[in-house]
Design a protein around this motif. Structure first.
Motif, PDB file in Angstrom:
ATOM      1  N   ASP A   1      26.836  19.819  38.217  1.00 44.10           N
ATOM      2  CA  ASP A   1      25.491  19.773  37.649  1.00 44.10           C
ATOM      3  C   ASP A   1      24.542  20.547  38.579  1.00 44.10           C
ATOM      4  O   ASP A   1      24.991  21.198  39.526  1.00 44.10           O
ATOM      5  CB  ASP A   1      25.032  18.331  37.407  1.00 44.10           C
ATOM      6  N   ASN A   2      23.242  20.479  38.333  1.00 44.40           N
ATOM      7  CA  ASN A   2      22.264  21.234  39.131  1.00 44.40           C
ATOM      8  C   ASN A   2      22.189  20.795  40.585  1.00 44.40           C
ATOM      9  O   ASN A   2      21.681  21.524  41.428  1.00 44.40           O
ATOM     10  CB  ASN A   2      20.880  21.140  38.495  1.00 44.40           C
ATOM     11  N   MET A   3      22.668  19.576  40.895  1.00 46.22           N
ATOM     12  CA  MET A   3      22.657  19.083  42.279  1.00 46.22           C
ATOM     13  C   MET A   3      23.991  19.322  42.981  1.00 46.22           C
ATOM     14  O   MET A   3      24.204  18.886  44.091  1.00 46.22           O
ATOM     15  CB  MET A   3      22.341  17.578  42.296  1.00 46.22           C
ATOM     16  N   GLY A   4      24.898  20.017  42.295  1.00 44.95           N
ATOM     17  CA  GLY A   4      26.202  20.288  42.880  1.00 44.95           C
ATOM     18  C   GLY A   4      27.165  19.132  42.738  1.00 44.95           C
ATOM     19  O   GLY A   4      28.222  19.108  43.359  1.00 44.95           O
ATOM     20  N   ASN A   5      26.825  18.140  41.932  1.00 50.92           N
ATOM     21  CA  ASN A   5      27.691  16.979  41.732  1.00 50.92           C
ATOM     22  C   ASN A   5      28.771  17.287  40.702  1.00 50.92           C
ATOM     23  O   ASN A   5      28.491  17.855  39.655  1.00 50.92           O
ATOM     24  CB  ASN A   5      26.886  15.775  41.234  1.00 50.92           C
ATOM     25  N   THR A   6      29.983  16.881  41.015  1.00 49.94           N
ATOM     26  CA  THR A   6      31.059  16.921  40.034  1.00 49.94           C
ATOM     27  C   THR A   6      31.146  15.525  39.424  1.00 49.94           C
ATOM     28  O   THR A   6      30.443  14.608  39.858  1.00 49.94           O
ATOM     29  CB  THR A   6      32.406  17.259  40.705  1.00 49.94           C
ATOM     30  N   ALA A   7      31.999  15.349  38.455  1.00 52.79           N
ATOM     31  CA  ALA A   7      32.155  14.029  37.834  1.00 52.79           C
ATOM     32  C   ALA A   7      32.545  12.979  38.877  1.00 52.79           C
ATOM     33  O   ALA A   7      32.113  11.831  38.803  1.00 52.79           O
ATOM     34  CB  ALA A   7      33.181  14.088  36.718  1.00 52.79           C
ATOM     35  N   ILE A   8      33.322  13.361  39.870  1.00 49.91           N
ATOM     36  CA  ILE A   8      33.756  12.412  40.899  1.00 49.91           C
ATOM     37  C   ILE A   8      32.555  11.858  41.683  1.00 49.91           C
ATOM     38  O   ILE A   8      32.559  10.724  42.133  1.00 49.91           O
ATOM     39  CB  ILE A   8      34.806  13.047  41.852  1.00 49.91           C
ATOM     40  N   ASP A   9      31.504  12.655  41.810  1.00 50.46           N
ATOM     41  CA  ASP A   9      30.309  12.214  42.533  1.00 50.46           C
ATOM     42  C   ASP A   9      29.557  11.110  41.811  1.00 50.46           C
ATOM     43  O   ASP A   9      28.708  10.443  42.401  1.00 50.46           O
ATOM     44  CB  ASP A   9      29.349  13.383  42.773  1.00 50.46           C
ATOM     45  N   LEU A  10      29.824  10.939  40.552  1.00 52.06           N
ATOM     46  CA  LEU A  10      29.110   9.948  39.758  1.00 52.06           C
ATOM     47  C   LEU A  10      29.821   8.596  39.710  1.00 52.06           C
ATOM     48  O   LEU A  10      29.336   7.660  39.086  1.00 52.06           O
ATOM     49  CB  LEU A  10      28.890  10.489  38.334  1.00 52.06           C
ATOM     50  N   ILE A  11      30.934   8.497  40.399  1.00 51.16           N
ATOM     51  CA  ILE A  11      31.664   7.230  40.466  1.00 51.16           C
ATOM     52  C   ILE A  11      30.787   6.177  41.127  1.00 51.16           C
ATOM     53  O   ILE A  11      30.160   6.428  42.150  1.00 51.16           O
ATOM     54  CB  ILE A  11      32.973   7.399  41.258  1.00 51.16           C
ATOM     55  N   SER A  12      30.775   4.988  40.539  1.00 53.95           N
ATOM     56  CA  SER A  12      29.939   3.938  41.127  1.00 53.95           C
ATOM     57  C   SER A  12      30.609   2.573  41.171  1.00 53.95           C
ATOM     58  O   SER A  12      30.012   1.620  41.645  1.00 53.95           O
ATOM     59  CB  SER A  12      28.620   3.830  40.352  1.00 53.95           C
ATOM     60  N   THR A  13      31.857   2.465  40.717  1.00 54.58           N
ATOM     61  CA  THR A  13      32.527   1.164  40.742  1.00 54.58           C
ATOM     62  C   THR A  13      33.948   1.290  41.287  1.00 54.58           C
ATOM     63  O   THR A  13      34.602   2.332  41.125  1.00 54.58           O
ATOM     64  CB  THR A  13      32.620   0.540  39.326  1.00 54.58           C
ATOM     65  N   PRO A  14      34.440   0.224  41.911  1.00 51.67           N
ATOM     66  CA  PRO A  14      35.831   0.219  42.374  1.00 51.67           C
ATOM     67  C   PRO A  14      36.827   0.431  41.228  1.00 51.67           C
ATOM     68  O   PRO A  14      37.868   1.050  41.413  1.00 51.67           O
ATOM     69  CB  PRO A  14      35.993  -1.177  42.982  1.00 51.67           C
ATOM     70  N   ARG A  15      36.489  -0.050  40.051  1.00 54.04           N
ATOM     71  CA  ARG A  15      37.372   0.107  38.897  1.00 54.04           C
ATOM     72  C   ARG A  15      37.566   1.591  38.563  1.00 54.04           C
ATOM     73  O   ARG A  15      38.673   2.027  38.229  1.00 54.04           O
ATOM     74  CB  ARG A  15      36.783  -0.644  37.708  1.00 54.04           C
ATOM     75  N   GLN A  16      36.494   2.375  38.658  1.00 54.26           N
ATOM     76  CA  GLN A  16      36.601   3.815  38.405  1.00 54.26           C
ATOM     77  C   GLN A  16      37.480   4.483  39.464  1.00 54.26           C
ATOM     78  O   GLN A  16      38.277   5.370  39.144  1.00 54.26           O
ATOM     79  CB  GLN A  16      35.210   4.454  38.400  1.00 54.26           C
ATOM     80  N   ILE A  17      37.336   4.058  40.702  1.00 56.66           N
ATOM     81  CA  ILE A  17      38.160   4.590  41.797  1.00 56.66           C
ATOM     82  C   ILE A  17      39.639   4.316  41.504  1.00 56.66           C
ATOM     83  O   ILE A  17      40.483   5.196  41.608  1.00 56.66           O
ATOM     84  CB  ILE A  17      37.760   3.946  43.151  1.00 56.66           C
ATOM     85  N   LYS A  18      39.939   3.076  41.158  1.00 58.16           N
ATOM     86  CA  LYS A  18      41.325   2.686  40.881  1.00 58.16           C
ATOM     87  C   LYS A  18      41.891   3.481  39.712  1.00 58.16           C
ATOM     88  O   LYS A  18      43.022   3.959  39.754  1.00 58.16           O
ATOM     89  CB  LYS A  18      41.396   1.182  40.593  1.00 58.16           C
ATOM     90  N   PHE A  19      41.098   3.650  38.653  1.00 63.17           N
ATOM     91  CA  PHE A  19      41.549   4.391  37.476  1.00 63.17           C
ATOM     92  C   PHE A  19      41.891   5.835  37.841  1.00 63.17           C
ATOM     93  O   PHE A  19      42.966   6.342  37.519  1.00 63.17           O
ATOM     94  CB  PHE A  19      40.478   4.363  36.375  1.00 63.17           C
ATOM     95  N   ILE A  20      40.985   6.506  38.514  1.00 58.61           N
ATOM     96  CA  ILE A  20      41.203   7.913  38.854  1.00 58.61           C
ATOM     97  C   ILE A  20      42.381   8.061  39.815  1.00 58.61           C
ATOM     98  O   ILE A  20      43.229   8.933  39.640  1.00 58.61           O
ATOM     99  CB  ILE A  20      39.922   8.548  39.441  1.00 58.61           C
ATOM    100  N   SER A  21      42.450   7.183  40.803  1.00 60.64           N
ATOM    101  CA  SER A  21      43.529   7.294  41.794  1.00 60.64           C
ATOM    102  C   SER A  21      44.899   7.063  41.169  1.00 60.64           C
ATOM    103  O   SER A  21      45.906   7.555  41.675  1.00 60.64           O
ATOM    104  CB  SER A  21      43.300   6.329  42.953  1.00 60.64           C
ATOM    105  N   SER A  22      44.955   6.333  40.083  1.00 55.25           N
ATOM    106  CA  SER A  22      46.246   6.070  39.431  1.00 55.25           C
ATOM    107  C   SER A  22      46.705   7.221  38.540  1.00 55.25           C
ATOM    108  O   SER A  22      47.844   7.236  38.076  1.00 55.25           O
ATOM    109  CB  SER A  22      46.168   4.774  38.615  1.00 55.25           C
ATOM    110  N   HIS A  23      45.842   8.208  38.311  1.00 53.74           N
ATOM    111  CA  HIS A  23      46.179   9.303  37.414  1.00 53.74           C
ATOM    112  C   HIS A  23      46.388  10.649  38.104  1.00 53.74           C
ATOM    113  O   HIS A  23      46.728  11.636  37.441  1.00 53.74           O
ATOM    114  CB  HIS A  23      45.102   9.438  36.325  1.00 53.74           C
ATOM    115  N   ILE A  24      46.163  10.709  39.397  1.00 53.71           N
ATOM    116  CA  ILE A  24      46.409  11.948  40.135  1.00 53.71           C
ATOM    117  C   ILE A  24      47.129  11.610  41.434  1.00 53.71           C
ATOM    118  O   ILE A  24      47.197  10.447  41.832  1.00 53.71           O
ATOM    119  CB  ILE A  24      45.100  12.728  40.409  1.00 53.71           C
TER     120      ILE A  24
END
Length: 163
Positions: free
Chosen positions: A5-28
């Protein structure tokens, strides 16, 4: 191709919960995930900076648990565009929250890694020990930090031995 985005954030920068971390880490792969965690935005801030700034201890804990040790200390020492590490940002917050953040970080790393973090200096040349003393902290706060270090490391931090 990386999409930001305009601030240089990728989708990963918008993570805000442990559940999102767990989900992403389980897929890569673990390596890919760790590299994502140390990716910085235009302000050179990583997710560790953001978790600390928002005082999101649960997110910080998840980030620390899912990161590979290979990148963890490097990520925690990463300086943003203002020269601040995640630990520096924690020290700028409310003392009780800062104490909890520091404790969560130190619990996640080895004694040697804790020593490396504790002896790194902020822009004014102060270490974490300096800040604890400047806070006029009680013995309890220094004891929280000292349990992660050897006696020799503690002595060195207090400049009671040669480094």
């Amino acid at each position: 191709m990386e999409v930001t985005d305009n601030m240089g954030n990728t989708a990963i920068d918008l993570i805000s919960t442990p559940r999102q971390i767990k989900f992403i880490s389980s897929h890569i792969s673990e390596e890919q995930f760790s590299k994502l965690l140390i990716t910085a935005n235009m302000e050179n801030q990583t997710l560790y900076h953001k978790a600390v700034t928002s005082e999101n201890i649960k997110l910080l804990d998840a980030l620390l648990k899912f990161a590979t040790k290979k990148y963890l200390v490097w990520a925690l020492q990463q300086r943003d565009s203002c020269g601040r590490t995640a630990m520096d940002l924690a020290l700028q917050g409310e003392r009780q929250t800062a104490s909890k953040i520091i404790e969560v970080i130190l619990q996640s790393i080895s004694t040697e890694e804790a020593f490396t973090l504790l002896k790194s200096k902020d822009q004014q040349g102060n270490t974490l020990i300096h800040h604890l003393v400047m806070w006029e902290c009680n013995h309890h706060n220094i004891e929280k930090v000292s349990v992660y270090l050897t006696t020799n490391q503690l002595l060195e931090l207090f400049h009671l031995t040669k480094s």
